[in-house]
Scaffold this active site. Structure first.
Site, PDB file in Angstrom:
ATOM      1  N   ASP A  12       0.816  -1.223   0.000  1.00 22.56           N
ATOM      2  CA  ASP A  12       0.000   0.000   0.000  1.00 22.56           C
ATOM      3  C   ASP A  12       0.843   1.262   0.000  1.00 22.56           C
ATOM      4  O   ASP A  12       0.433   2.295   0.529  1.00 22.56           O
ATOM      5  CB  ASP A  12      -0.951   0.052   1.219  1.00 22.56           C
ATOM      6  CG  ASP A  12      -1.767  -1.210   1.344  1.00 22.56           C
ATOM      7  OD1 ASP A  12      -2.243  -1.691   0.306  1.00 22.56           O
ATOM      8  OD2 ASP A  12      -1.924  -1.711   2.466  1.00 22.56           O
ATOM      9  N   HIS A  40      -4.056  -2.404  -6.381  1.00 19.52           N
ATOM     10  CA  HIS A  40      -3.396  -1.151  -6.709  1.00 19.52           C
ATOM     11  C   HIS A  40      -4.479  -0.157  -7.059  1.00 19.52           C
ATOM     12  O   HIS A  40      -5.387  -0.484  -7.822  1.00 19.52           O
ATOM     13  CB  HIS A  40      -2.542  -1.307  -7.958  1.00 19.52           C
ATOM     14  CG  HIS A  40      -1.308  -2.102  -7.744  1.00 19.52           C
ATOM     15  ND1 HIS A  40      -0.508  -1.956  -6.651  1.00 19.52           N
ATOM     16  CD2 HIS A  40      -0.719  -3.037  -8.507  1.00 19.52           C
ATOM     17  CE1 HIS A  40       0.515  -2.773  -6.748  1.00 19.52           C
ATOM     18  NE2 HIS A  40       0.408  -3.450  -7.864  1.00 19.52           N
TER      19      HIS A  40
HETATM   20  P1  GDP Z   1      -0.282   0.017  -3.763  1.00 21.99           P
HETATM   21  O1  GDP Z   1      -0.820  -1.304  -3.338  1.00 21.99           O
HETATM   22  O2  GDP Z   1       1.136   0.189  -3.361  1.00 21.99           O
HETATM   23  O3  GDP Z   1      -0.523   0.313  -5.210  1.00 21.99           O
HETATM   24  O4  GDP Z   1      -1.058   1.111  -2.918  1.00 21.99           O
HETATM   25  P2  GDP Z   1      -2.609   1.460  -3.000  1.00 21.99           P
HETATM   26  O5  GDP Z   1      -2.885   1.940  -4.367  1.00 21.99           O
HETATM   27  O6  GDP Z   1      -3.437   0.380  -2.452  1.00 21.99           O
HETATM   28  O7  GDP Z   1      -2.701   2.598  -1.919  1.00 21.99           O
HETATM   29  C1  GDP Z   1      -2.273   3.831  -2.117  1.00 21.99           C
HETATM   30  C2  GDP Z   1      -3.397   4.816  -1.867  1.00 21.99           C
HETATM   31  O8  GDP Z   1      -2.827   6.083  -1.796  1.00 21.99           O
HETATM   32  C3  GDP Z   1      -4.396   4.905  -3.018  1.00 21.99           C
HETATM   33  O9  GDP Z   1      -5.641   5.268  -2.516  1.00 21.99           O
HETATM   34  C4  GDP Z   1      -3.809   5.989  -3.901  1.00 21.99           C
HETATM   35  O10 GDP Z   1      -4.768   6.652  -4.704  1.00 21.99           O
HETATM   36  C5  GDP Z   1      -3.250   6.916  -2.867  1.00 21.99           C
HETATM   37  N1  GDP Z   1      -2.059   7.659  -3.257  1.00 21.99           N
HETATM   38  C6  GDP Z   1      -0.984   7.249  -3.981  1.00 21.99           C
HETATM   39  N2  GDP Z   1      -0.059   8.231  -4.020  1.00 21.99           N
HETATM   40  C7  GDP Z   1      -0.549   9.252  -3.291  1.00 21.99           C
HETATM   41  C8  GDP Z   1      -0.041  10.549  -2.908  1.00 21.99           C
HETATM   42  O11 GDP Z   1       1.069  10.939  -3.248  1.00 21.99           O
HETATM   43  N3  GDP Z   1      -0.855  11.308  -2.118  1.00 21.99           N
HETATM   44  C9  GDP Z   1      -2.084  10.910  -1.693  1.00 21.99           C
HETATM   45  N4  GDP Z   1      -2.794  11.717  -0.934  1.00 21.99           N
HETATM   46  N5  GDP Z   1      -2.567   9.695  -2.008  1.00 21.99           N
HETATM   47  C10 GDP Z   1      -1.815   8.887  -2.783  1.00 21.99           C
END
Ligand code: GDP
Length: 425
Positions: A12, A40
């Site tokens: 995440d 993701h």
């Molecule tokens: P992954 O499993 O590593 O791809 O992570 P996820 O996508 O499950 O979780 C990341 C969350 O953070 C998602 O809701 C994204 O939209 C959000 N996100 C990613 N980068 C950023 C950022 O730089 N700022 C904010 N506020 N949210 C982010």
């Protein structure tokens, strides 16, 4: 040229967004491990998507997306996910599935649930996607390869043999309904028809692609601390989350992986049980959870509230080292703009001694966080495009983390959208 994108923490970290971004500059995007047990999140011109099994390159028409042999392939899920994105207006993606990938069987999903039920309070917090039973069977050599679906004789013989073994466990350990051989065979024949359009000899395909100078992107799921060898065993996932496994999980030479972009989160979050030294609780945690990610820190697959903590330099430096990080993407930095002071865990106190090295689980259980506090920047940083325009204290936070990680931070993500990114070097 092969690039990998992987997580340094508990998953995440925001890999989806960074992968989506890097996918634009890639020809082939490859999932090499895991299955549909984590998600993701990607936000782009088509809308907001939670991808579980599909590589995060499916939104571009110049890319080919590959499910490598290392993945736990849930065939109905693959079909469903393709349909979901196409229904939302995304052009039909080009997808290839390795003929050596193994199949998540309906009974893997049941066994996952039965085992969690049997363990009760001592359960592993599984997402019940069948991942642990799947990988157990793969290494016990009773898994089903995609290629086997196309040889009916092999399939029948194997189904018979596997049912004998599974039914003993179903009857005597779990006291649940038995598998009916004919029904399982019929399901597998359906799977064969569903997956047939995608099946490919991926090893040969990638050998030729590398010869032709194509740009490959290996997409990792979860993060270093969930790796079965290097993570917080046993509260880990069942496949390797490490870039090195990328070579095995799709069949390319390890020396082809030149760049390992490691995603590090500006604070900590984790789903499921397990050691988490810099975890915070109560109102402090609730506030960070509420403000975190994009509309709160809740699991993309499970909807479960994530556990929250401050940035852990000990765990993240180790997470980068194990990945072999060549560069770091620091994400969700914008979320921290509300804090007067930001604690950062810089050491673990274990039996009265402070260490900067991340230990194995037995020692980790005893670790207490040692914090330093950095001044906050008390400002919204979304919308900023240039590093120099960031508030002074924000730059200091990034530079402090970079020094602790011992890896250059080349990307800073300051919002969930694809274009909310600051390129640094
Ligand atoms: P992954 O499993 O590593 O791809 O992570 P996820 O996508 O499950 O979780 C990341 C969350 O953070 C998602 O809701 C994204 O939209 C959000 N996100 C990613 N980068 C950023 C950022 O730089 N700022 C904010 N506020 N949210 C982010």
């Amino acid at each position: 040229m092969v690039k990998a994108i992987v997580g340094a923490n508990w998953g995440d970290e925001g890999k989806g967004k960074i992968t989506d971004m890097l996918a634009e500059e890639s020809d082939i995007i490859i999932r090499f491990q895991g299955g549909s047990n984590a998600g993701h999140t990607i936000i782009n011109e088509y809308g907001k998507f939670a991808l579980h099994l599909l590589p995060s390159g499916v939104f571009y028409d110049h890319t080919t997306c590959i499910i490598g042999n290392g993945v736990a392939l849930n065939i109905p899920w693959l079909v469903k996910e393709v349909k979901e994105i196409v229904d939302k207006g995304v052009p039909q993606p080009r997808i290839l599935v390795s003929d050596r990938a193994q199949i998540v069987m309906p009974y893997h999903i049941l066994f996952d649930a039965y085992e969690e039920e049997r363990l009760g309070g001592n359960s592993f917090g599984s997402t019940k996607s069948g991942i642990a039973p799947f990988y157990s069977d793969k290494y016990a050599k009773i898994g089903f390869q995609v290629s086997e679906l196309f040889d009916d004789e092999t399939l029948q013989e194997k189904v018979k043999r596997v049912c004998e073994q599974k039914n003993v466990i179903l009857e005597h350990l779990y006291h649940k309904p038995l598998i009916v051989e004919e029904e399982l065979l019929a399901t597998l024949r359906e799977y064969r028809d569903m997956v047939a359009p995608y099946v490919c000899d991926v090893v040969t395909y990638l050998r030729d692609a590398l010869k032709d100078g194509k740009r490959l992107l290996l997409e990792g799921q979860l993060g270093s601390l969930k790796d079965p060898d290097f993570g917080i065993y046993p509260m880990v996932t069942s496949s390797h989350t490490i870039a090195a496994y990328g070579a095995i999980g799709c069949g390319i030479p390890p020396y082809e992986i030149k760049d390992i972009v490691t995603v590090v989160k500006a604070y900590s979050s984790a789903v499921g049980a397990g050691e988490f030294v810099s975890e915070i609780f109560g109102e402090e945690a609730d506030e960070l959870r509420r403000r975190g990610g994009d509309g709160g820190e809740f699991g993309a697959t499970t909807g479960r509230p994530r556990r929250m903590g401050w940035f852990d330099a000990v765990a993240s430096r180790y997470g980068c080292k194990i990945q072999g990080a060549t560069e770091v993407a620091l994400t969700v930095l914008d979320v921290l703009g509300y804090l007067d002071e930001i604690p950062v865990c810089v050491g673990y106190e274990i039996d009265g001694k402070v260490t900067r090295d991340f230990p194995a689980t037995v020692q980790l259980k005893k670790a207490k966080p040692v914090y330093v506090k950095l001044p906050g920047w008390k400002q919204e940083i979304r919308g900023i495009k240039n590093y120099d325009e960031l508030p002074e204290n924000c730059k200091k936070y990034i530079e402090f983390i970079e020094k602790e990680l011992e890896v250059p931070i080349t990307l800073v993500s300051n919002g969930p959208r694809r274009d909310e990114i600051i390129r640094r070097k």
